[in-house]
Write an enzyme that holds these catalytic residues in place. Structure first.
Site, PDB file in Angstrom:
ATOM      1  N   LEU A 105      40.365  42.014  44.834  1.00  0.00           N
ATOM      2  CA  LEU A 105      39.382  41.098  45.290  1.00  0.00           C
ATOM      3  C   LEU A 105      38.131  40.855  44.614  1.00  0.00           C
ATOM      4  CD1 LEU A 105      40.218  42.308  49.164  1.00  0.00           C
ATOM      5  CD2 LEU A 105      41.383  40.507  48.125  1.00  0.00           C
ATOM      6  N   HIS A 106      37.774  39.658  44.577  1.00  0.00           N
ATOM      7  CA  HIS A 106      36.554  39.300  43.950  1.00  0.00           C
ATOM      8  C   HIS A 106      35.684  38.636  44.832  1.00  0.00           C
ATOM      9  CE1 HIS A 106      38.137  35.396  43.729  1.00  0.00           C
ATOM     10  NE2 HIS A 106      39.089  35.874  42.991  1.00  0.00           N
ATOM     11  N   ASP A 107      34.556  38.180  44.596  1.00  0.00           N
ATOM     12  CA  ASP A 107      33.591  37.576  45.502  1.00  0.00           C
ATOM     13  C   ASP A 107      34.212  36.446  46.363  1.00  0.00           C
ATOM     14  OD1 ASP A 107      31.684  39.549  45.265  1.00  0.00           O
ATOM     15  OD2 ASP A 107      30.385  38.574  44.038  1.00  0.00           O
ATOM     16  N   HIS A 159      37.226  36.070  47.238  1.00  0.00           N
ATOM     17  CA  HIS A 159      38.187  36.411  48.508  1.00  0.00           C
ATOM     18  C   HIS A 159      37.190  36.857  49.727  1.00  0.00           C
ATOM     19  CE1 HIS A 159      41.212  37.482  45.280  1.00  0.00           C
ATOM     20  NE2 HIS A 159      41.732  36.658  46.193  1.00  0.00           N
ATOM     21  N   GLN A 208      56.731  34.572  44.069  1.00  0.00           N
ATOM     22  CA  GLN A 208      55.785  33.715  43.427  1.00  0.00           C
ATOM     23  C   GLN A 208      55.690  33.618  42.038  1.00  0.00           C
ATOM     24  OE1 GLN A 208      52.597  34.383  46.422  1.00  0.00           O
ATOM     25  NE2 GLN A 208      51.486  33.751  44.747  1.00  0.00           N
ATOM     26  N   GLY A 255      41.430  29.543  49.351  1.00  0.00           N
ATOM     27  CA  GLY A 255      40.270  29.011  48.434  1.00  0.00           C
ATOM     28  C   GLY A 255      40.698  27.646  47.862  1.00  0.00           C
ATOM     29  N   LYS A 267      40.045  26.877  45.064  1.00  0.00           N
ATOM     30  CA  LYS A 267      40.382  27.110  43.656  1.00  0.00           C
ATOM     31  C   LYS A 267      41.764  27.075  43.325  1.00  0.00           C
ATOM     32  CE  LYS A 267      40.590  29.737  39.678  1.00  0.00           C
ATOM     33  NZ  LYS A 267      41.790  29.835  39.534  1.00  0.00           N
ATOM     34  N   SER A 301      38.534  34.467  39.588  1.00  0.00           N
ATOM     35  CA  SER A 301      39.895  34.436  39.903  1.00  0.00           C
ATOM     36  C   SER A 301      40.426  36.027  39.207  1.00  0.00           C
ATOM     37  CB  SER A 301      40.580  33.488  38.727  1.00  0.00           C
ATOM     38  OG  SER A 301      41.794  33.800  38.536  1.00  0.00           O
ATOM     39  N   ARG A 351      42.690  36.844  37.798  1.00  0.00           N
ATOM     40  CA  ARG A 351      43.241  36.771  36.339  1.00  0.00           C
ATOM     41  C   ARG A 351      42.101  37.063  35.370  1.00  0.00           C
ATOM     42  NH1 ARG A 351      47.728  33.894  38.960  1.00  0.00           N
ATOM     43  NH2 ARG A 351      49.493  35.134  38.685  1.00  0.00           N
TER      44      ARG A 351
HETATM   45  O1  PAF Z   1      46.241  32.843  46.772  1.00  0.00           O
HETATM   46  C1  PAF Z   1      47.287  33.948  46.777  1.00  0.00           C
HETATM   47  O2  PAF Z   1      46.628  35.133  46.495  1.00  0.00           O
HETATM   48  C2  PAF Z   1      48.508  33.805  47.120  1.00  0.00           C
HETATM   49  O3  PAF Z   1      49.221  32.745  46.606  1.00  0.00           O
HETATM   50  C3  PAF Z   1      48.939  33.783  48.622  1.00  0.00           C
HETATM   51  C4  PAF Z   1      48.366  32.614  49.512  1.00  0.00           C
HETATM   52  C5  PAF Z   1      48.155  35.170  49.220  1.00  0.00           C
HETATM   53  C6  PAF Z   1      50.434  34.041  48.948  1.00  0.00           C
HETATM   54  O4  PAF Z   1      50.975  35.252  48.295  1.00  0.00           O
END
Ligand code: PAF
Length: 280
Positions: free
Chosen positions: A33-35, A37, A61, A147, A149, A185, A187
């Site tokens: 988690l970052h700001d 989130h 995913q 988000g 983003k 992000s 990443r």
């Molecule tokens: O945006 C994300 O972090 C993911 O795609 C999500 C919505 C949690 C689904 O895994």
């Protein structure tokens, strides 16, 4: 704040909140988690009585050559951040619970998920819609916060929610940027300082497009040409797509329409794949 990993326990917890007439919000995340989130958690806290944050690195995913195994996992730090941001429950299911042995049912949105990310990551949105539908079924939230983003993810989830009558209000929080314009992000931590310096061109290209639209430019070819020109000046950056699209359908448009269109960018910065977008 409570941490729950079992699905039945989560259902019981949410059931008692709902029975007490509480409005429940869900913020689905993959952790790290970052700001950005945390701003979504705060947004949820302002609109609901009880905020549930899910942390689940969703294997379905990620494509076969993507970063699933190296995706950052830092639960202890995430839990502290959730608590500070006002979460009431953090849901941390295991992959074996979300996808039990023999699992064979997926949700596929077949229009909005096709262009842009859908071209280079063909199974990505099937994984997103499947896990989000599962989370909605487990938590049964009144609202869920995502988000901007991930603009295409938002559009796909909105469409799935409407198509399947899921009855969840989708709330979207703005993209948070560092002072240098880089969209937050999970990443970004893969980037070296030199890569990050080149990656800033994505935010710059989007800002330029926004300025051009504000100055009256509507021609998509001009906007895309200027953005790709800016990106091409950075040797580590290879553009995957730069497109002006309808913000609901993600389909390319003939001209930019303020309030209805956004510019979406995806690029490799060396081996790191980044996306960003800006409503125009
Ligand atoms: O945006 C994300 O972090 C993911 O795609 C999500 C919505 C949690 C689904 O895994």
């Amino acid at each position: 704040m409570q941490t729950i990993s079992s699905i039945p326990e989560m259902q019981t917890r949410v059931g008692s909140l709902r029975a007490a007439g509480k409005r429940v919000a869900l913020v689905p995340t993959m952790g790290a988690l970052h700001d950005g989130h945390l701003s979504l958690i705060r947004l949820a806290a302002g609109r609901a009585d009880a905020v549930m944050v899910s942390i689940f690195v969703n294997p379905t995913q990620f494509g076969p050559n993507e970063d699933f195994t190296r995706y950052p996992r830092e639960l202890d730090a995430d839990l502290q951040k959730c608590e500070a941001a006002g979460a009431h429950v953090v849901f941390t299911p295991g992959a074996e619970d979300i996808y039990p042995k023999g699992f064979s049912t997926f949700i596929t949105e077949e229009a909005v998920a096709r262009p842009l990310e859908g071209v280079s990551r063909p199974a990505h949105f099937r994984g997103v819609t499947t896990v989000v539908a599962k989370l909605f079924n487990i938590v049964r939230p009144d609202l869920a916060v995502f988000g901007q983003k991930d603009a295409q993810q938002v559009a796909v989830i909105r469409k799935m929610t409407a198509d399947l009558h899921l009855g969840v209000e989708i709330v979207v929080g703005p993209t948070l940027r560092d002072a240098d314009g880089m969209a937050l992000s999970s990443r970004n931590r893969y980037l070296t300082p030199a890569q990050r310096a080149d990656a800033l061109s994505l935010g710059r290209a989007l800002r330029r497009a926004k300025e051009m639209v504000a100055a009256g430019e509507r021609r998509v070819d001009r906007l895309v040409a200027e953005a790709t020109h800016l990106l091409a000046q950075h040797r580590r950056v290879r553009v995957i797509y730069a497109a002006i699209v309808d913000r609901d359908t993600m389909e390319p448009v003939r001209e930019a329409t303020p309030g209805k269109t956004l510019m979406a960018l995806a690029a490799w910065v060396d081996e790191v794949r980044l996306i960003d977008n800006e409503p125009l």
